[in-house]
Enzyme design. Sequence first.
Site: not given
Length: 547
Positions: A100, A202, A244, A317-318
């Site tokens: 990530d 990200d 993302e 995770h969000d």
Amino acid sequence: MKMTPKWWHDAVVYQIYPRSFCDSNNDGIGDLQGIISKLDYLKNLGVNVIWLSPVYRSPMDDNGYDISDYQDIAPEFGTMADMQQLLAEAKQRDIRIIMDLVVNHTSDEHPWFQEARKSKDNPYRDYYIWRQPKEGGSAPDEQGSIFGGSAWQYDEQTGEYYFHLFSKKQPDLNWENPKVQHEVHKMMNWWIEQGIGGFRLDVIDLIGKEIDKGITGNGPRLHPLLQEMNRATFGDKDLLTVGETWGATPEIAKLFSNPEREEFSMVFQFEHITLTWEHGDKWNPIPLDLPAFKKVLTKWQVELENEGWNSLFWNNHDLPRVVSKYGDEGQYRVESAKMLATTLHLMKGTPYVYQGEEIGMTNVAFDSIDDYRDIETLNFYKERTENGVAPETMLAAVHENSRDNARTPMHWDNSYNAGFSTNQPWLQVNPNYPDINVAAALEDQSSIFYHYQKLIQLRKSLPVIVHGTFEPVFEDHDKVFAYVRSDEQHRLFVLNNFTAEEVVLALPESLRTDNAECIIANYEHRQQLGEELTLKPYESFAVLMPA
């Protein structure tokens, strides 16, 4: 245009949030050795890629998405030697590790920023975005941070403001500076040399920003910057790259993921996720509108069919736990979790499983805001309650959409702290772990885990799942999501009841056949597709027919 087959077309990715996965040294925080200890579990599930949320050195203001050293490991997660062991052990099991990567911003403790704030003529000053105060000393403009408050932070030492789209401890990098580009590319190549399988990038659609024009996402310089990154780093290597991109439409996604443009393998888009956010505000949750949801998912399936590649995901995770969001975490938890898995995994694209999804972990409803750890949750709770929102209203929204729903520790067994750690975890364990855990799932042949395992096996063995066309069925139905995948050999009919009610359907003539094999179901399946079907609550199945 026919897509050239890639290894990641039939891959299934498993996302690990290291802090919450497995704690090997019992300090309450998950770590790399904990992940290594569970690789055989993941091999058994059948995944062949792990997306690892950030493990770089970080002050952990945003749980590692604030990086202070890109080429070192945070001590709470282990060492670089542990990271190299993880890469080697995963490789032995044919599992690749996706790192990530956060390059829209760094931590304010990164050496570049520490230098940048020393003086206006420091060589690193232009690695970040600085502006003079307005007359009277106020912020340069009204732009807001995604985490609440202003996107500008005053720096006493040099008398200027720096720009941060997230926390004030996450200053944005200045991607207009060629030196920033060069440093990031050099760091990415270093990780590629370590043997990683690719990158998840990200909030990457923010790096082309033009802040003086108020443009943050999808700025005009975005795609040239990404094409340059591709050329300088992963472009000539067989790696999986996923961006993302919160603001992506199908047309924008084609720019990112059409192979001829040489940017990324695929992107994460969030149009289906934000349908349950009133006016785009996650703290004003609204019920799922299934016809609208189906329309969005179908649009992405159809429009990217020949010009890009979809990532398939329900949660990360969000985001909240999928069984709590779109299923039924109570009476029909198992049935609805299996239904959601079938819906997603039999579409076209690369599926992503978020840790615990494969055992049907649910959202958590802590009694007090003091039990939460997520910076976004805490900031917005404070901001909204100070502005008149009732605390109980805000807490209900937190229960539904807080990022901590996904971050409670993984449930390994029914022992103390769910087998995650013998010490107090950094975030409390969901109290339902005695009933929902890996050990129980592995002992029950009808568990959600084995349903996921079977879906992953089917993707590896049936080309129609990977490459077949997508055609919606019962498009306007308000309770059922159904579709047909087709190639030269097969038609695959997938039928999913998204409600706790029985549903009676009259099947179209084209789908009535005696020659159909049910390949997966969450109830005792039926072999024949007659004129009429009665679906049980959350019933889901897929049947394979000759083309």
